[in-house]
Write a protein that holds these residues in place. Sequence first.
Motif, PDB file in Angstrom:
ATOM      1  N   ASN A 101      23.480 -16.418   2.079  1.00 29.24           N
ATOM      2  CA  ASN A 101      23.812 -16.308   0.657  1.00 29.24           C
ATOM      3  C   ASN A 101      25.292 -16.547   0.373  1.00 29.24           C
ATOM      4  O   ASN A 101      25.791 -16.163  -0.673  1.00 29.24           O
ATOM      5  N   ARG A 102      25.991 -17.213   1.303  1.00 30.01           N
ATOM      6  CA  ARG A 102      27.442 -17.303   1.160  1.00 30.01           C
ATOM      7  C   ARG A 102      27.885 -18.128  -0.047  1.00 30.01           C
ATOM      8  O   ARG A 102      29.040 -18.044  -0.449  1.00 30.01           O
ATOM      9  N   GLN A 103      26.992 -18.929  -0.643  1.00 30.99           N
ATOM     10  CA  GLN A 103      27.408 -19.698  -1.811  1.00 30.99           C
ATOM     11  C   GLN A 103      27.649 -18.819  -3.028  1.00 30.99           C
ATOM     12  O   GLN A 103      28.199 -19.268  -4.028  1.00 30.99           O
ATOM     13  N   TYR A 104      27.251 -17.535  -2.947  1.00 33.03           N
ATOM     14  CA  TYR A 104      27.380 -16.669  -4.112  1.00 33.03           C
ATOM     15  C   TYR A 104      28.643 -15.815  -4.110  1.00 33.03           C
ATOM     16  O   TYR A 104      28.849 -15.007  -4.990  1.00 33.03           O
ATOM     17  N   TRP A 105      29.478 -15.938  -3.090  1.00 34.87           N
ATOM     18  CA  TRP A 105      30.747 -15.223  -3.121  1.00 34.87           C
ATOM     19  C   TRP A 105      31.767 -15.975  -2.295  1.00 34.87           C
ATOM     20  O   TRP A 105      31.458 -16.793  -1.453  1.00 34.87           O
ATOM     21  N   ASP A 106      33.046 -15.705  -2.564  1.00 36.39           N
ATOM     22  CA  ASP A 106      34.126 -16.347  -1.835  1.00 36.39           C
ATOM     23  C   ASP A 106      34.642 -15.499  -0.676  1.00 36.39           C
ATOM     24  O   ASP A 106      35.265 -15.997   0.235  1.00 36.39           O
ATOM     25  N   VAL A 138      26.455 -18.028 -27.993  1.00 32.15           N
ATOM     26  CA  VAL A 138      27.153 -17.965 -26.704  1.00 32.15           C
ATOM     27  C   VAL A 138      26.159 -18.244 -25.587  1.00 32.15           C
ATOM     28  O   VAL A 138      24.995 -17.833 -25.651  1.00 32.15           O
ATOM     29  N   LEU A 139      26.626 -18.948 -24.546  1.00 34.05           N
ATOM     30  CA  LEU A 139      25.823 -19.196 -23.350  1.00 34.05           C
ATOM     31  C   LEU A 139      26.525 -18.549 -22.163  1.00 34.05           C
ATOM     32  O   LEU A 139      27.710 -18.776 -21.932  1.00 34.05           O
ATOM     33  N   ASP A 140      25.779 -17.734 -21.419  1.00 31.34           N
ATOM     34  CA  ASP A 140      26.326 -16.997 -20.271  1.00 31.34           C
ATOM     35  C   ASP A 140      25.579 -17.430 -19.014  1.00 31.34           C
ATOM     36  O   ASP A 140      24.406 -17.105 -18.828  1.00 31.34           O
ATOM     37  N   LEU A 141      26.246 -18.169 -18.135  1.00 29.98           N
ATOM     38  CA  LEU A 141      25.625 -18.709 -16.927  1.00 29.98           C
ATOM     39  C   LEU A 141      26.003 -17.841 -15.727  1.00 29.98           C
ATOM     40  O   LEU A 141      27.178 -17.680 -15.413  1.00 29.98           O
ATOM     41  N   GLY A 142      24.987 -17.261 -15.071  1.00 31.24           N
ATOM     42  CA  GLY A 142      25.239 -16.309 -14.008  1.00 31.24           C
ATOM     43  C   GLY A 142      25.566 -14.949 -14.602  1.00 31.24           C
ATOM     44  O   GLY A 142      26.584 -14.344 -14.296  1.00 31.24           O
ATOM     45  N   CYS A 143      24.674 -14.456 -15.449  1.00 31.34           N
ATOM     46  CA  CYS A 143      25.008 -13.318 -16.328  1.00 31.34           C
ATOM     47  C   CYS A 143      25.047 -11.972 -15.625  1.00 31.34           C
ATOM     48  O   CYS A 143      25.676 -11.036 -16.123  1.00 31.34           O
ATOM     49  N   GLY A 144      24.356 -11.802 -14.479  1.00 32.44           N
ATOM     50  CA  GLY A 144      24.332 -10.491 -13.833  1.00 32.44           C
ATOM     51  C   GLY A 144      23.794  -9.438 -14.774  1.00 32.44           C
ATOM     52  O   GLY A 144      22.696  -9.564 -15.316  1.00 32.44           O
ATOM     53  N   SER A 145      24.588  -8.393 -15.007  1.00 37.19           N
ATOM     54  CA  SER A 145      24.173  -7.294 -15.879  1.00 37.19           C
ATOM     55  C   SER A 145      24.241  -7.661 -17.356  1.00 37.19           C
ATOM     56  O   SER A 145      23.910  -6.839 -18.210  1.00 37.19           O
ATOM     57  N   GLY A 146      24.694  -8.884 -17.649  1.00 40.33           N
ATOM     58  CA  GLY A 146      24.794  -9.322 -19.041  1.00 40.33           C
ATOM     59  C   GLY A 146      26.089  -8.927 -19.706  1.00 40.33           C
ATOM     60  O   GLY A 146      26.255  -9.099 -20.912  1.00 40.33           O
ATOM     61  N   ILE A 147      27.046  -8.449 -18.922  1.00 36.63           N
ATOM     62  CA  ILE A 147      28.238  -7.847 -19.502  1.00 36.63           C
ATOM     63  C   ILE A 147      29.006  -8.803 -20.424  1.00 36.63           C
ATOM     64  O   ILE A 147      29.446  -8.404 -21.508  1.00 36.63           O
ATOM     65  N   ALA A 149      21.445 -15.989 -21.923  1.00 34.44           N
ATOM     66  CA  ALA A 149      22.004 -15.656 -20.623  1.00 34.44           C
ATOM     67  C   ALA A 149      21.034 -16.084 -19.531  1.00 34.44           C
ATOM     68  O   ALA A 149      19.819 -15.967 -19.689  1.00 34.44           O
ATOM     69  N   VAL A 150      21.573 -16.570 -18.421  1.00 30.10           N
ATOM     70  CA  VAL A 150      20.759 -17.063 -17.312  1.00 30.10           C
ATOM     71  C   VAL A 150      21.322 -16.516 -16.014  1.00 30.10           C
ATOM     72  O   VAL A 150      22.544 -16.446 -15.831  1.00 30.10           O
ATOM     73  N   ASP A 151      20.433 -16.107 -15.095  1.00 34.30           N
ATOM     74  CA  ASP A 151      20.891 -15.669 -13.786  1.00 34.30           C
ATOM     75  C   ASP A 151      19.871 -16.088 -12.735  1.00 34.30           C
ATOM     76  O   ASP A 151      18.666 -16.122 -12.996  1.00 34.30           O
ATOM     77  N   ILE A 152      20.361 -16.357 -11.542  1.00 36.07           N
ATOM     78  CA  ILE A 152      19.493 -16.788 -10.458  1.00 36.07           C
ATOM     79  C   ILE A 152      18.608 -15.643  -9.952  1.00 36.07           C
ATOM     80  O   ILE A 152      17.538 -15.869  -9.386  1.00 36.07           O
ATOM     81  N   ASP A 153      19.037 -14.394 -10.186  1.00 34.85           N
ATOM     82  CA  ASP A 153      18.298 -13.221  -9.715  1.00 34.85           C
ATOM     83  C   ASP A 153      17.364 -12.723 -10.811  1.00 34.85           C
ATOM     84  O   ASP A 153      17.821 -12.295 -11.873  1.00 34.85           O
ATOM     85  N   THR A 183      18.601 -13.600 -25.469  1.00 30.27           N
ATOM     86  CA  THR A 183      17.563 -14.166 -24.622  1.00 30.27           C
ATOM     87  C   THR A 183      18.101 -14.262 -23.199  1.00 30.27           C
ATOM     88  O   THR A 183      19.192 -14.796 -22.978  1.00 30.27           O
ATOM     89  N   VAL A 184      17.358 -13.719 -22.245  1.00 28.14           N
ATOM     90  CA  VAL A 184      17.787 -13.753 -20.841  1.00 28.14           C
ATOM     91  C   VAL A 184      16.718 -14.470 -20.026  1.00 28.14           C
ATOM     92  O   VAL A 184      15.531 -14.161 -20.131  1.00 28.14           O
ATOM     93  N   ARG A 185      17.151 -15.437 -19.224  1.00 26.99           N
ATOM     94  CA  ARG A 185      16.225 -16.221 -18.417  1.00 26.99           C
ATOM     95  C   ARG A 185      16.624 -16.145 -16.949  1.00 26.99           C
ATOM     96  O   ARG A 185      17.803 -16.079 -16.623  1.00 26.99           O
ATOM     97  N   ALA A 186      15.630 -16.206 -16.067  1.00 30.19           N
ATOM     98  CA  ALA A 186      15.881 -16.271 -14.624  1.00 30.19           C
ATOM     99  C   ALA A 186      15.711 -17.719 -14.167  1.00 30.19           C
ATOM    100  O   ALA A 186      14.739 -18.375 -14.529  1.00 30.19           O
ATOM    101  N   GLY A 187      16.658 -18.188 -13.380  1.00 33.50           N
ATOM    102  CA  GLY A 187      16.552 -19.553 -12.860  1.00 33.50           C
ATOM    103  C   GLY A 187      17.907 -20.077 -12.441  1.00 33.50           C
ATOM    104  O   GLY A 187      18.948 -19.478 -12.718  1.00 33.50           O
ATOM    105  N   ASP A 188      17.893 -21.210 -11.759  1.00 34.11           N
ATOM    106  CA  ASP A 188      19.103 -21.841 -11.246  1.00 34.11           C
ATOM    107  C   ASP A 188      19.308 -23.165 -11.976  1.00 34.11           C
ATOM    108  O   ASP A 188      18.566 -24.130 -11.751  1.00 34.11           O
TER     109      ASP A 188
END
Length: 314
Positions: free
Chosen positions: A48-53, A173-182, A197-201, A223-228
């Motif tokens: 999962n290393r593409q998700y953090w530095d 507003v569009l939020d890509l990789g929203c997590g908790s939606g913050i 808002a969209v998140d891979i999880d 509106t929150v969607r799951a997907g990449d």
Amino acid sequence: MADTKWLEIAINTTPDRLDEVTAKLTAAGMAGLVIEDEAEFQQFLEQNRQYWDYVDQELLDRMKGVTRVKFYVTDDADGRAQLAQYTHGLDCEYTVTSLNDNDWAYSWQKYYKPLSIGERLYVVPQWEKENPVPDGRVPFYLNPGLTFGTGSHASTQLCLEGVEAHTKAGDSVLDLGCGSGILSIAALVLGASHALAVDIDPKAVDVAYENAALNGIGKDRYTVRAGDVLTDAALAAEIAQQRYPLVLANIVADVIIPLSAQVPNLLTDDGIFLCSGIIDTRAHEVEAALAQNGLKVTRKREKNGWVALEAVLA
């Protein structure tokens, strides 16, 4: 009613005995096992290393050489009888630690306090909702939970400052990789009319909706969607049916760089792209990718080794 007391049983073992230990415990009737294993942890990081530095060194150190199995029983006669049953014939050393239910479930809450961000935002944990809000501040209520962002991370704070500066009443507003939606919920409490808002999880969907509900925001505005969006062409096309005055991405450099190719098709002519989650040593790579895809950086915010960039169509 008094808080339930629990016992945490931790069995230290070795990688070659892990399967044997878990099989014996399961056969004895213990279904709820927690496995802490350095090899599995390292494999998870690699996959999962593409998700953090970077990964916190303290966490790496804590997992070094660990192969441990944990489970919990109530701290009473029944629980101790279960403990004897589960550990009979196990032939492993183990430790027993007493926990209060209250300590176990809620001790982490002390780490989350209200947080003033920018000039107007006031991020408030759900359990402090009854406390007064400072004059001139807009409350933004969150249930931090245990898995998603809370606003305490420097990269999130940098992006929230940008959200506050650029959210206009009535905008979408569009939020890509929203997590908790913050980020997107912050925009809504600051006056945006609608957010996608969209998140891979997939778990992020429920978490974001719950945080929105804490702020009186329903699915008519959110509106929150799951997907990449990088790999799901249908989802990317669906999102691109509309253009947004504000596009947000608090992810990591390795995701923002390819994502930047899609951003010009998502922004209104005078729209702003806010991206964060960028470790400072990689900011130049993200800036180069933005420029290559027709975006011009107009502001760079920095805090504690993290960078947030604002960009517009060149």
